[in-house]
Design a protein around this motif. Structure first.
Motif, PDB file in Angstrom:
ATOM      1  N   VAL A  28     109.551  31.772  34.046  1.00  0.00           N
ATOM      2  CA  VAL A  28     108.127  31.959  33.774  1.00  0.00           C
ATOM      3  C   VAL A  28     107.311  30.907  34.502  1.00  0.00           C
ATOM      4  O   VAL A  28     106.284  31.209  35.133  1.00  0.00           O
ATOM      5  CB  VAL A  28     107.850  31.905  32.249  1.00  0.00           C
ATOM      6  CG1 VAL A  28     106.355  31.817  31.975  1.00  0.00           C
ATOM      7  CG2 VAL A  28     108.418  33.137  31.563  1.00  0.00           C
ATOM      8  N   LEU A  29     107.756  29.652  34.455  1.00  0.00           N
ATOM      9  CA  LEU A  29     107.037  28.580  35.144  1.00  0.00           C
ATOM     10  C   LEU A  29     107.061  28.792  36.653  1.00  0.00           C
ATOM     11  O   LEU A  29     106.054  28.611  37.344  1.00  0.00           O
ATOM     12  CB  LEU A  29     107.652  27.225  34.789  1.00  0.00           C
ATOM     13  CG  LEU A  29     107.010  25.989  35.434  1.00  0.00           C
ATOM     14  CD1 LEU A  29     105.514  25.923  35.132  1.00  0.00           C
ATOM     15  CD2 LEU A  29     107.710  24.707  34.983  1.00  0.00           C
ATOM     16  N   ARG A  30     108.223  29.214  37.187  1.00  0.00           N
ATOM     17  CA  ARG A  30     108.317  29.472  38.625  1.00  0.00           C
ATOM     18  C   ARG A  30     107.333  30.572  39.049  1.00  0.00           C
ATOM     19  O   ARG A  30     106.688  30.478  40.088  1.00  0.00           O
ATOM     20  CB  ARG A  30     109.738  29.893  39.005  1.00  0.00           C
ATOM     21  CG  ARG A  30     109.883  30.153  40.518  1.00  0.00           C
ATOM     22  CD  ARG A  30     111.209  30.786  40.864  1.00  0.00           C
ATOM     23  NE  ARG A  30     112.300  29.850  40.716  1.00  0.00           N
ATOM     24  CZ  ARG A  30     113.290  29.966  39.851  1.00  0.00           C
ATOM     25  NH1 ARG A  30     113.305  31.002  39.019  1.00  0.00           N
ATOM     26  NH2 ARG A  30     114.256  29.087  39.799  1.00  0.00           N
ATOM     27  N   ASP A  31     107.211  31.615  38.219  1.00  0.00           N
ATOM     28  CA  ASP A  31     106.290  32.705  38.534  1.00  0.00           C
ATOM     29  C   ASP A  31     104.851  32.209  38.586  1.00  0.00           C
ATOM     30  O   ASP A  31     104.093  32.565  39.492  1.00  0.00           O
ATOM     31  CB  ASP A  31     106.429  33.812  37.488  1.00  0.00           C
ATOM     32  CG  ASP A  31     105.497  34.974  37.759  1.00  0.00           C
ATOM     33  OD1 ASP A  31     105.637  35.605  38.823  1.00  0.00           O
ATOM     34  OD2 ASP A  31     104.628  35.244  36.914  1.00  0.00           O
ATOM     35  N   LEU A  32     104.468  31.370  37.629  1.00  0.00           N
ATOM     36  CA  LEU A  32     103.112  30.811  37.616  1.00  0.00           C
ATOM     37  C   LEU A  32     102.870  29.947  38.857  1.00  0.00           C
ATOM     38  O   LEU A  32     101.796  30.004  39.469  1.00  0.00           O
ATOM     39  CB  LEU A  32     102.900  29.984  36.341  1.00  0.00           C
ATOM     40  CG  LEU A  32     102.890  30.756  35.022  1.00  0.00           C
ATOM     41  CD1 LEU A  32     102.878  29.790  33.842  1.00  0.00           C
ATOM     42  CD2 LEU A  32     101.691  31.686  34.950  1.00  0.00           C
ATOM     43  N   ILE A  33     103.880  29.138  39.227  1.00  0.00           N
ATOM     44  CA  ILE A  33     103.764  28.299  40.419  1.00  0.00           C
ATOM     45  C   ILE A  33     103.634  29.154  41.671  1.00  0.00           C
ATOM     46  O   ILE A  33     102.767  28.920  42.525  1.00  0.00           O
ATOM     47  CB  ILE A  33     104.987  27.362  40.542  1.00  0.00           C
ATOM     48  CG1 ILE A  33     104.969  26.317  39.425  1.00  0.00           C
ATOM     49  CG2 ILE A  33     104.998  26.661  41.909  1.00  0.00           C
ATOM     50  CD1 ILE A  33     106.257  25.507  39.323  1.00  0.00           C
ATOM     51  N   ASP A  34     104.499  30.183  41.792  1.00  0.00           N
ATOM     52  CA  ASP A  34     104.490  31.036  42.975  1.00  0.00           C
ATOM     53  C   ASP A  34     103.128  31.686  43.200  1.00  0.00           C
ATOM     54  O   ASP A  34     102.633  31.767  44.335  1.00  0.00           O
ATOM     55  CB  ASP A  34     105.561  32.124  42.859  1.00  0.00           C
ATOM     56  CG  ASP A  34     106.967  31.594  43.115  1.00  0.00           C
ATOM     57  OD1 ASP A  34     107.095  30.480  43.645  1.00  0.00           O
ATOM     58  OD2 ASP A  34     107.937  32.307  42.786  1.00  0.00           O
ATOM     59  N   LYS A  35     102.502  32.159  42.120  1.00  0.00           N
ATOM     60  CA  LYS A  35     101.195  32.813  42.246  1.00  0.00           C
ATOM     61  C   LYS A  35     100.143  31.841  42.748  1.00  0.00           C
ATOM     62  O   LYS A  35      99.304  32.192  43.597  1.00  0.00           O
ATOM     63  CB  LYS A  35     100.782  33.423  40.910  1.00  0.00           C
ATOM     64  CG  LYS A  35     101.576  34.663  40.550  1.00  0.00           C
ATOM     65  CD  LYS A  35     101.120  35.253  39.235  1.00  0.00           C
ATOM     66  CE  LYS A  35     101.908  36.522  38.921  1.00  0.00           C
ATOM     67  NZ  LYS A  35     101.519  37.130  37.644  1.00  0.00           N
ATOM     68  N   LYS A  36     100.189  30.608  42.238  1.00  0.00           N
ATOM     69  CA  LYS A  36      99.214  29.605  42.703  1.00  0.00           C
ATOM     70  C   LYS A  36      99.496  29.198  44.146  1.00  0.00           C
ATOM     71  O   LYS A  36      98.570  28.992  44.933  1.00  0.00           O
ATOM     72  CB  LYS A  36      99.251  28.377  41.784  1.00  0.00           C
ATOM     73  CG  LYS A  36      98.568  28.592  40.436  1.00  0.00           C
ATOM     74  CD  LYS A  36      98.383  27.297  39.689  1.00  0.00           C
ATOM     75  CE  LYS A  36      97.654  27.543  38.368  1.00  0.00           C
ATOM     76  NZ  LYS A  36      96.258  27.983  38.596  1.00  0.00           N
ATOM     77  N   VAL A  37     100.779  29.088  44.494  1.00  0.00           N
ATOM     78  CA  VAL A  37     101.154  28.742  45.871  1.00  0.00           C
ATOM     79  C   VAL A  37     100.640  29.805  46.840  1.00  0.00           C
ATOM     80  O   VAL A  37     100.026  29.485  47.869  1.00  0.00           O
ATOM     81  CB  VAL A  37     102.690  28.602  45.996  1.00  0.00           C
ATOM     82  CG1 VAL A  37     103.109  28.598  47.471  1.00  0.00           C
ATOM     83  CG2 VAL A  37     103.163  27.325  45.323  1.00  0.00           C
ATOM     84  N   ILE A  38     100.869  31.075  46.514  1.00  0.00           N
ATOM     85  CA  ILE A  38     100.411  32.161  47.388  1.00  0.00           C
ATOM     86  C   ILE A  38      98.900  32.152  47.531  1.00  0.00           C
ATOM     87  O   ILE A  38      98.364  32.283  48.644  1.00  0.00           O
ATOM     88  CB  ILE A  38     100.897  33.517  46.834  1.00  0.00           C
ATOM     89  CG1 ILE A  38     102.424  33.627  46.951  1.00  0.00           C
ATOM     90  CG2 ILE A  38     100.242  34.684  47.589  1.00  0.00           C
ATOM     91  CD1 ILE A  38     103.018  34.805  46.200  1.00  0.00           C
ATOM     92  N   ALA A  39      98.183  31.975  46.420  1.00  0.00           N
ATOM     93  CA  ALA A  39      96.720  31.961  46.467  1.00  0.00           C
ATOM     94  C   ALA A  39      96.201  30.796  47.301  1.00  0.00           C
ATOM     95  O   ALA A  39      95.275  30.955  48.122  1.00  0.00           O
ATOM     96  CB  ALA A  39      96.159  31.881  45.049  1.00  0.00           C
TER      97      ALA A  39
END
Length: 300
Positions: free
Chosen positions: A66-77
């Motif tokens: 779950v934390l990785r998913d939140l990080i990935d979305k912010k990284v992409i943005a």
């Protein structure tokens, strides 16, 4: 990497989104310290399971993903902003249409299709595709050939998102129809009364079907075509009984031109040329990520 594989990534994002919402909903409910941690959420043969034990197990099983998913979305943005990459509303809507009509999302019984989540995840996926392919050059000849070779992919038939309640007899169907008229929810009735083993657990949802589908009878398809969105039908004779059909959504058929999908094709061909997997983790170091489970840039 084929287009269907990319759409399976989107399905995965939807499932993770649902898990994220559930995980943090449970966590927020337990934010009060002390007594709340020892609150009993279940008992088994007199032995208690506390809220703290429950949440600890949730964290152990799902916390990292779950934390990785939140990080990935912010990284992409953030990386998309850094490199001036955007996903237009037209592109997002086009991908949504193709996702629904080409890859039936209801085939995945773990995901609950949510329009807002779907649009957000497709936008995220488009930005990631653009990021990883931004330095790949694809010729017009190659793109035009790809369009011609895959013409059927861009010819979208009229498609219907349908739910059904199947019962043994017409008498049962008339009772179901009466219950709907009196305010009963279609999905609840489907789960309680439908005898169709595949759709009943999904609240009657059978997914997206086209007007020329071979899986359904002519009378079933004609009934679907006659309905307005959010309306349900009179009882229809089907194999094994009678069905009440609900039309959730209609997607009008269309043919995307080469210009409509040119950018999508460029990304697709570029992705097939890449040797490294399409992963937000490739940008963690550039984004300066640090997290609870490792040092900056560690995303395994």
């Amino acid at each position: 990497m084929g287009k269907k594989q990319l759409w399976y990534i989107i399905i995965g994002l939807l499932i993770v989104n649902i898990g994220t919402i559930s995980f943090f909903t449970f966590s927020q409910k337990s934010s009060t310290a002390g007594a709340a941690d020892t609150e009993t959420v279940a008992t088994v043969g007199g032995e208690k399971i506390t809220r703290d034990q429950w949440l600890h197990e949730l964290d152990e099983r799902y916390g990292k993903s779950v934390l990785r998913d939140l990080i990935d979305k912010k990284v992409i943005a953030q990386m998309a902003k850094k490199y001036g990459i955007k996903a237009s509303e037209r592109e997002i809507n086009q991908e949504v249409t193709m996702f629904k009509t080409v890859l039936n999302p209801s085939d995945n019984k773990e995901s609950s299709l949510n329009e807002r989540q779907l649009q957000e995840d497709i936008q995220t996926n488009l930005l990631l595709e653009e990021l990883v392919t931004k330095d790949v050059v694809v010729s017009d000849d190659e793109m035009e050939k790809y369009y011609k070779d895959n013409a059927s992919l861009y010819n979208i038939p009229t498609t219907y998102h349908v739910s059904q309640i199947v019962v043994p007899s017409k008498k049962d169907a008339l009772k179901t129809e009466e219950a709907l008229k009196n305010g009963s929810h279609f999905d609840v009735l489907a789960m309680e009364t439908s005898i169709d083993a595949d759709s009943a657990p999904q609240g009657g949802d059978v997914g997206y079907i086209s007007a020329d589908s071979k899986e359904y009878s002519d009378s079933f398809l004609k009934t679907v075509e006659s309905l307005k969105e959010k309306d349900w039908s009179k009882p229809v004779k089907v194999e094994g009984g009678y069905a009440i059909i609900l039309l959730n959504e209609k997607i009008n058929g269309t043919k995307f031109t080469y210009e409509d999908v040119k950018n999508q094709i460029r990304r697709q061909i570029a992705l097939e040329h890449l040797k490294a997997p399409m992963s937000p983790g490739n940008f963690w170091k550039d984004a300066g990520v640090t997290w609870f489970y490792g040092k900056s840039g560690e995303n395994d």
